[in-house]
Write a protein that holds these residues in place. Structure first.
Motif, PDB file in Angstrom:
ATOM      1  N   ILE A  15      79.958  49.194  53.185  1.00 37.31           N
ATOM      2  CA  ILE A  15      79.300  50.100  54.131  1.00 37.31           C
ATOM      3  C   ILE A  15      78.350  49.282  55.009  1.00 37.31           C
ATOM      4  CG2 ILE A  15      77.741  52.066  54.393  1.00 37.31           C
ATOM      5  CD1 ILE A  15      78.793  53.071  51.663  1.00 37.31           C
ATOM      6  N   ALA A  16      78.632  49.248  56.287  1.00 33.53           N
ATOM      7  CA  ALA A  16      77.834  48.445  57.221  1.00 33.53           C
ATOM      8  C   ALA A  16      76.591  49.192  57.716  1.00 33.53           C
ATOM      9  CB  ALA A  16      78.689  48.014  58.402  1.00 33.53           C
ATOM     10  N   TYR A  17      76.684  50.511  57.816  1.00 37.37           N
ATOM     11  CA  TYR A  17      75.546  51.318  58.244  1.00 37.37           C
ATOM     12  C   TYR A  17      75.734  52.732  57.724  1.00 37.37           C
ATOM     13  CZ  TYR A  17      78.328  53.808  61.688  1.00 37.37           C
ATOM     14  OH  TYR A  17      79.259  54.611  62.276  1.00 37.37           O
ATOM     15  N   LEU A  18      74.642  53.463  57.647  1.00 38.85           N
ATOM     16  CA  LEU A  18      74.680  54.875  57.265  1.00 38.85           C
ATOM     17  C   LEU A  18      74.267  55.711  58.470  1.00 38.85           C
ATOM     18  CD1 LEU A  18      72.919  54.741  53.774  1.00 38.85           C
ATOM     19  CD2 LEU A  18      75.342  55.194  54.204  1.00 38.85           C
ATOM     20  N   PRO A  19      75.059  56.706  58.834  1.00 33.83           N
ATOM     21  CA  PRO A  19      74.626  57.617  59.895  1.00 33.83           C
ATOM     22  C   PRO A  19      73.305  58.287  59.487  1.00 33.83           C
ATOM     23  CG  PRO A  19      76.930  57.984  59.334  1.00 33.83           C
ATOM     24  CD  PRO A  19      76.374  57.051  58.300  1.00 33.83           C
ATOM     25  N   LYS A  20      72.568  58.801  60.450  1.00 33.96           N
ATOM     26  CA  LYS A  20      71.269  59.427  60.162  1.00 33.96           C
ATOM     27  C   LYS A  20      71.386  60.609  59.208  1.00 33.96           C
ATOM     28  CE  LYS A  20      68.843  57.952  64.260  1.00 33.96           C
ATOM     29  NZ  LYS A  20      67.995  58.296  65.373  1.00 33.96           N
ATOM     30  N   ASN A  21      72.576  61.216  59.143  1.00 34.00           N
ATOM     31  CA  ASN A  21      72.755  62.381  58.281  1.00 34.00           C
ATOM     32  C   ASN A  21      73.349  62.018  56.922  1.00 34.00           C
ATOM     33  OD1 ASN A  21      75.378  61.755  59.079  1.00 34.00           O
ATOM     34  ND2 ASN A  21      75.993  63.911  59.254  1.00 34.00           N
ATOM     35  N   THR A  22      73.251  60.757  56.511  1.00 34.80           N
ATOM     36  CA  THR A  22      73.857  60.294  55.264  1.00 34.80           C
ATOM     37  C   THR A  22      72.896  59.383  54.509  1.00 34.80           C
ATOM     38  OG1 THR A  22      76.033  60.387  56.309  1.00 34.80           O
ATOM     39  CG2 THR A  22      75.874  59.121  54.271  1.00 34.80           C
ATOM     40  N   VAL A  23      72.860  59.563  53.177  1.00 35.04           N
ATOM     41  CA  VAL A  23      72.054  58.711  52.309  1.00 35.04           C
ATOM     42  C   VAL A  23      72.940  58.146  51.209  1.00 35.04           C
ATOM     43  CG1 VAL A  23      69.895  59.931  52.774  1.00 35.04           C
ATOM     44  CG2 VAL A  23      71.324  60.665  50.846  1.00 35.04           C
ATOM     45  N   GLU A  32      73.673  43.419  35.436  1.00 34.25           N
ATOM     46  CA  GLU A  32      74.469  42.890  36.536  1.00 34.25           C
ATOM     47  C   GLU A  32      73.555  42.201  37.542  1.00 34.25           C
ATOM     48  OE1 GLU A  32      78.063  46.096  37.037  1.00 34.25           O
ATOM     49  OE2 GLU A  32      76.162  46.551  37.989  1.00 34.25           O
ATOM     50  N   PRO A  33      74.066  41.232  38.260  1.00 33.80           N
ATOM     51  CA  PRO A  33      73.264  40.668  39.364  1.00 33.80           C
ATOM     52  C   PRO A  33      72.988  41.770  40.388  1.00 33.80           C
ATOM     53  CG  PRO A  33      75.245  39.357  38.965  1.00 33.80           C
ATOM     54  CD  PRO A  33      75.355  40.593  38.129  1.00 33.80           C
ATOM     55  N   GLU A  34      71.900  41.639  41.123  1.00 35.08           N
ATOM     56  CA  GLU A  34      71.554  42.617  42.154  1.00 35.08           C
ATOM     57  C   GLU A  34      72.697  42.703  43.174  1.00 35.08           C
ATOM     58  OE1 GLU A  34      68.929  45.378  43.996  1.00 35.08           O
ATOM     59  OE2 GLU A  34      68.753  44.378  42.055  1.00 35.08           O
ATOM     60  N   TRP A  35      73.172  43.914  43.434  1.00 41.21           N
ATOM     61  CA  TRP A  35      74.253  44.097  44.383  1.00 41.21           C
ATOM     62  C   TRP A  35      73.781  43.789  45.787  1.00 41.21           C
ATOM     63  CZ3 TRP A  35      76.289  49.428  42.329  1.00 41.21           C
ATOM     64  CH2 TRP A  35      76.982  49.214  41.136  1.00 41.21           C
ATOM     65  N   LYS A  36      74.653  43.178  46.556  1.00 40.60           N
ATOM     66  CA  LYS A  36      74.334  42.831  47.939  1.00 40.60           C
ATOM     67  C   LYS A  36      74.849  43.932  48.872  1.00 40.60           C
ATOM     68  CE  LYS A  36      74.287  37.824  47.262  1.00 40.60           C
ATOM     69  NZ  LYS A  36      73.428  37.883  46.176  1.00 40.60           N
ATOM     70  N   LEU A  37      74.053  44.985  48.986  1.00 42.86           N
ATOM     71  CA  LEU A  37      74.396  46.071  49.892  1.00 42.86           C
ATOM     72  C   LEU A  37      73.944  45.709  51.306  1.00 42.86           C
ATOM     73  CD1 LEU A  37      73.249  49.147  47.771  1.00 42.86           C
ATOM     74  CD2 LEU A  37      75.571  48.273  48.039  1.00 42.86           C
ATOM     75  N   LYS A  38      74.759  46.067  52.284  1.00 41.84           N
ATOM     76  CA  LYS A  38      74.404  45.807  53.677  1.00 41.84           C
ATOM     77  C   LYS A  38      73.379  46.813  54.182  1.00 41.84           C
ATOM     78  CE  LYS A  38      78.941  43.873  54.534  1.00 41.84           C
ATOM     79  NZ  LYS A  38      80.302  44.176  55.010  1.00 41.84           N
ATOM     80  N   VAL A  39      73.386  48.008  53.585  1.00 40.97           N
ATOM     81  CA  VAL A  39      72.459  49.056  54.014  1.00 40.97           C
ATOM     82  C   VAL A  39      71.218  49.027  53.128  1.00 40.97           C
ATOM     83  CG1 VAL A  39      74.196  50.536  55.069  1.00 40.97           C
ATOM     84  CG2 VAL A  39      73.708  50.783  52.654  1.00 40.97           C
ATOM     85  N   GLY A  41      66.739  50.458  53.083  1.00 42.76           N
ATOM     86  CA  GLY A  41      65.730  51.326  53.681  1.00 42.76           C
ATOM     87  C   GLY A  41      65.537  52.613  52.924  1.00 42.76           C
ATOM     88  N   GLU A  42      64.838  53.529  53.555  1.00 45.20           N
ATOM     89  CA  GLU A  42      64.466  54.768  52.883  1.00 45.20           C
ATOM     90  C   GLU A  42      65.642  55.710  52.663  1.00 45.20           C
ATOM     91  OE1 GLU A  42      62.883  57.582  56.502  1.00 45.20           O
ATOM     92  OE2 GLU A  42      61.476  56.147  55.623  1.00 45.20           O
ATOM     93  N   ASN A  43      66.779  55.429  53.289  1.00 49.74           N
ATOM     94  CA  ASN A  43      67.957  56.267  53.064  1.00 49.74           C
ATOM     95  C   ASN A  43      68.835  55.729  51.929  1.00 49.74           C
ATOM     96  OD1 ASN A  43      68.766  54.061  54.568  1.00 49.74           O
ATOM     97  ND2 ASN A  43      70.087  55.218  55.938  1.00 49.74           N
ATOM     98  N   VAL A  44      68.298  54.776  51.154  1.00 50.30           N
ATOM     99  CA  VAL A  44      69.018  54.210  50.010  1.00 50.30           C
ATOM    100  C   VAL A  44      68.127  54.263  48.772  1.00 50.30           C
ATOM    101  CG1 VAL A  44      70.137  52.154  49.055  1.00 50.30           C
ATOM    102  CG2 VAL A  44      70.341  52.654  51.499  1.00 50.30           C
ATOM    103  N   LEU A  45      68.652  54.833  47.702  1.00 54.24           N
ATOM    104  CA  LEU A  45      67.977  54.835  46.405  1.00 54.24           C
ATOM    105  C   LEU A  45      68.769  53.932  45.480  1.00 54.24           C
ATOM    106  CD1 LEU A  45      65.907  55.925  44.339  1.00 54.24           C
ATOM    107  CD2 LEU A  45      67.538  57.787  43.868  1.00 54.24           C
ATOM    108  N   ARG A  46      68.113  52.908  44.937  1.00 52.83           N
ATOM    109  CA  ARG A  46      68.766  51.965  44.024  1.00 52.83           C
ATOM    110  C   ARG A  46      68.203  52.159  42.625  1.00 52.83           C
ATOM    111  NH1 ARG A  46      70.415  46.613  47.222  1.00 52.83           N
ATOM    112  NH2 ARG A  46      71.407  46.264  45.237  1.00 52.83           N
ATOM    113  N   LEU A  47      69.100  52.350  41.671  1.00 53.30           N
ATOM    114  CA  LEU A  47      68.710  52.527  40.268  1.00 53.30           C
ATOM    115  C   LEU A  47      69.512  51.580  39.395  1.00 53.30           C
ATOM    116  CD1 LEU A  47      68.760  56.412  40.280  1.00 53.30           C
ATOM    117  CD2 LEU A  47      66.726  54.983  40.250  1.00 53.30           C
ATOM    118  N   ARG A  48      68.965  51.274  38.208  1.00 53.05           N
ATOM    119  CA  ARG A  48      69.652  50.391  37.277  1.00 53.05           C
ATOM    120  C   ARG A  48      69.596  51.008  35.879  1.00 53.05           C
ATOM    121  NH1 ARG A  48      70.404  45.196  39.587  1.00 53.05           N
ATOM    122  NH2 ARG A  48      70.555  44.185  37.577  1.00 53.05           N
ATOM    123  N   PHE A  49      70.745  51.511  35.422  1.00 53.22           N
ATOM    124  CA  PHE A  49      70.885  51.977  34.046  1.00 53.22           C
ATOM    125  C   PHE A  49      72.355  51.905  33.668  1.00 53.22           C
ATOM    126  CE2 PHE A  49      70.723  55.850  36.681  1.00 53.22           C
ATOM    127  CZ  PHE A  49      71.881  56.512  36.311  1.00 53.22           C
TER     128      PHE A  49
END
Length: 111
Positions: A15-23, A32-39, A41-49
């Protein structure tokens, strides 16, 4: 009506970008090693379990299930973004992301 989908880790990395209406809610294993997400900011919640029912030890590593704090973070994030489309990802795109996607569908009415 907002939609919710669950996808695997590889698809989320593309995913290269998220539209304003998508999180995005991204759930990875704590070992796991930290995933290298391209997106980001505040429209992304990252959790580890882990995808386990209770705390387990395997090969000298401790695996933890979703905590109350993780559940609260998911609820708060969805509540804040309930009018938006939600993408949820985990390693395989099945159980952890599927459970969160089903929650958004049942509780918030996302398609």
């Amino acid at each position: 009506m907002p939609k919710v989908i669950n996808i695997c880790h590889n698809a989320a990395q593309d995913i290269a970008y998220l539209p304003k209406n998508t999180v995005l809610i991204s759930i990875s294993e704590e070992h796991e090693p930290e995933w290298k997400l391209k997106v980001k900011g505040e429209n992304v919640l990252r959790l580890r379990f882990s995808d386990v029912r209770g705390v387990i030890t395997h090969k000298e590593k401790i695996y933890n299930p979703m905590s109350i704090a993780d559940a609260r973070a998911i609820i708060d994030f969805i509540e804040k973004n309930k009018e938006k489309n939600i993408i949820v990802n985990c390693s395989m795109g099945v159980s952890r992301s599927g459970a969160v996607a089903m929650f958004a569908h049942v509780i918030y009415g996302h398609e």
